[in-house]
Design a protein around this motif. Structure first.
Motif, PDB file in Angstrom:
ATOM      1  N   ASP A  45     -51.315 -15.210 -54.306  1.00  0.00           N
ATOM      2  CA  ASP A  45     -52.427 -16.310 -54.028  1.00  0.00           C
ATOM      3  C   ASP A  45     -51.885 -17.653 -54.241  1.00  0.00           C
ATOM      4  O   ASP A  45     -52.612 -18.552 -53.881  1.00  0.00           O
ATOM      5  N   ARG A  46     -50.939 -17.744 -55.211  1.00  0.00           N
ATOM      6  CA  ARG A  46     -50.310 -19.026 -55.360  1.00  0.00           C
ATOM      7  C   ARG A  46     -48.967 -19.486 -54.662  1.00  0.00           C
ATOM      8  O   ARG A  46     -48.265 -20.346 -54.880  1.00  0.00           O
ATOM      9  N   GLY A  47     -48.417 -18.727 -53.808  1.00  0.00           N
ATOM     10  CA  GLY A  47     -47.531 -19.033 -53.062  1.00  0.00           C
ATOM     11  C   GLY A  47     -46.106 -18.673 -53.678  1.00  0.00           C
ATOM     12  O   GLY A  47     -45.165 -19.205 -53.533  1.00  0.00           O
ATOM     13  N   VAL A  48     -46.087 -17.866 -54.654  1.00  0.00           N
ATOM     14  CA  VAL A  48     -45.132 -17.399 -55.451  1.00  0.00           C
ATOM     15  C   VAL A  48     -44.465 -16.268 -54.980  1.00  0.00           C
ATOM     16  O   VAL A  48     -45.231 -15.147 -54.724  1.00  0.00           O
ATOM     17  N   GLU A  49     -43.276 -15.935 -54.760  1.00  0.00           N
ATOM     18  CA  GLU A  49     -42.747 -14.723 -54.191  1.00  0.00           C
ATOM     19  C   GLU A  49     -42.250 -14.141 -55.588  1.00  0.00           C
ATOM     20  O   GLU A  49     -41.363 -14.601 -56.203  1.00  0.00           O
ATOM     21  N   TYR A  50     -42.490 -12.809 -55.846  1.00  0.00           N
ATOM     22  CA  TYR A  50     -41.912 -11.961 -57.036  1.00  0.00           C
ATOM     23  C   TYR A  50     -41.400 -10.735 -56.594  1.00  0.00           C
ATOM     24  O   TYR A  50     -41.690 -10.039 -55.597  1.00  0.00           O
ATOM     25  N   ARG A  51     -40.113 -10.725 -56.989  1.00  0.00           N
ATOM     26  CA  ARG A  51     -39.208  -9.411 -56.640  1.00  0.00           C
ATOM     27  C   ARG A  51     -38.685  -9.002 -58.039  1.00  0.00           C
ATOM     28  O   ARG A  51     -38.357  -9.869 -58.957  1.00  0.00           O
ATOM     29  N   VAL A  52     -38.537  -7.652 -58.144  1.00  0.00           N
ATOM     30  CA  VAL A  52     -37.827  -6.817 -59.207  1.00  0.00           C
ATOM     31  C   VAL A  52     -36.436  -6.605 -58.668  1.00  0.00           C
ATOM     32  O   VAL A  52     -36.492  -6.063 -57.647  1.00  0.00           O
ATOM     33  N   VAL A  53     -35.361  -7.019 -59.456  1.00  0.00           N
ATOM     34  CA  VAL A  53     -34.212  -6.733 -58.849  1.00  0.00           C
ATOM     35  C   VAL A  53     -33.354  -6.434 -60.149  1.00  0.00           C
ATOM     36  O   VAL A  53     -33.504  -6.898 -61.050  1.00  0.00           O
TER      37      VAL A  53
END
Length: 177
Positions: A45-53
């Protein structure tokens, strides 16, 4: 995971790190699946990309960059790591972390470290500092406002002075007749 798959992920991360000057590394260890999904939804919703690495892949991707990220190795790249990328602001992910903690609890999402315009912020104590940072657009707006302020003051003084002068001339002309 095969070596080729790991190399693809490292290349993707290297590209993302080099093109995105704002990224945060967090720990979502201990969160339920629904809480992680809620976090991902808020990020989207806020334009943040979240990835688990995996930490080793993050470390190898950071090693390909010109900036020295070795301080991350000792404290930040430990345990479960998720990365938040934002293309325009270092403040947005920091605010998101703080708001998510209010709803889910302070122990749910841990801030480990961040890179904001290639400056490193490590540890929980830095989160409030990151929240108080102004974005590039906010800084430009403030500078423009400061530059316009003296001009506006001069114009308003000239306009009000012109009205006073006209009033004085009118009063003098009426007095003479």
């Amino acid at each position: 995971m095969t070596r080729e798959e790991k190399e693809v992920i490292i290349d993707e991360l290297s590209q993302k790190f080099s093109t995105t000057p704002y990224f945060f590394i967090t720990s979502a260890a201990g969160m339920s699946v629904s809480e992680v999904n809620q976090l991902r939804r808020q990020c989207f919703d806020r334009g943040v990309e979240y990835r688990v690495v995996k930490n080793t892949l993050i470390k190898k991707a950071l090693e390909t960059l010109d900036t020295d990220y070795t301080p991350f190795e000792s404290e930040v790249l430990k345990g479960f790591s998720g990365i938040m990328f934002h293309p325009e602001s270092g403040k947005v992910p920091a605010q998101l972390i703080k708001e998510f903690r209010k709803k889910a609890g302070n122990d749910k999402l841990k801030f480990k470290g961040a890179s904001v315009d290639y400056s490193l912020f490590i540890g929980e104590s830095q989160l409030e500092t990151l929240i108080s940072l102004k974005s590039k657009d906010e800084m430009i707006g403030e500078i423009i406002g400061l530059l316009q302020s003296p001009a506006k003051n001069v114009l308003s003084a000239l306009q009000s002075g012109g009205n006073k002068l006209a009033g004085i001339l009118k009063t003098l002309s009426e007095k003479e007749s």
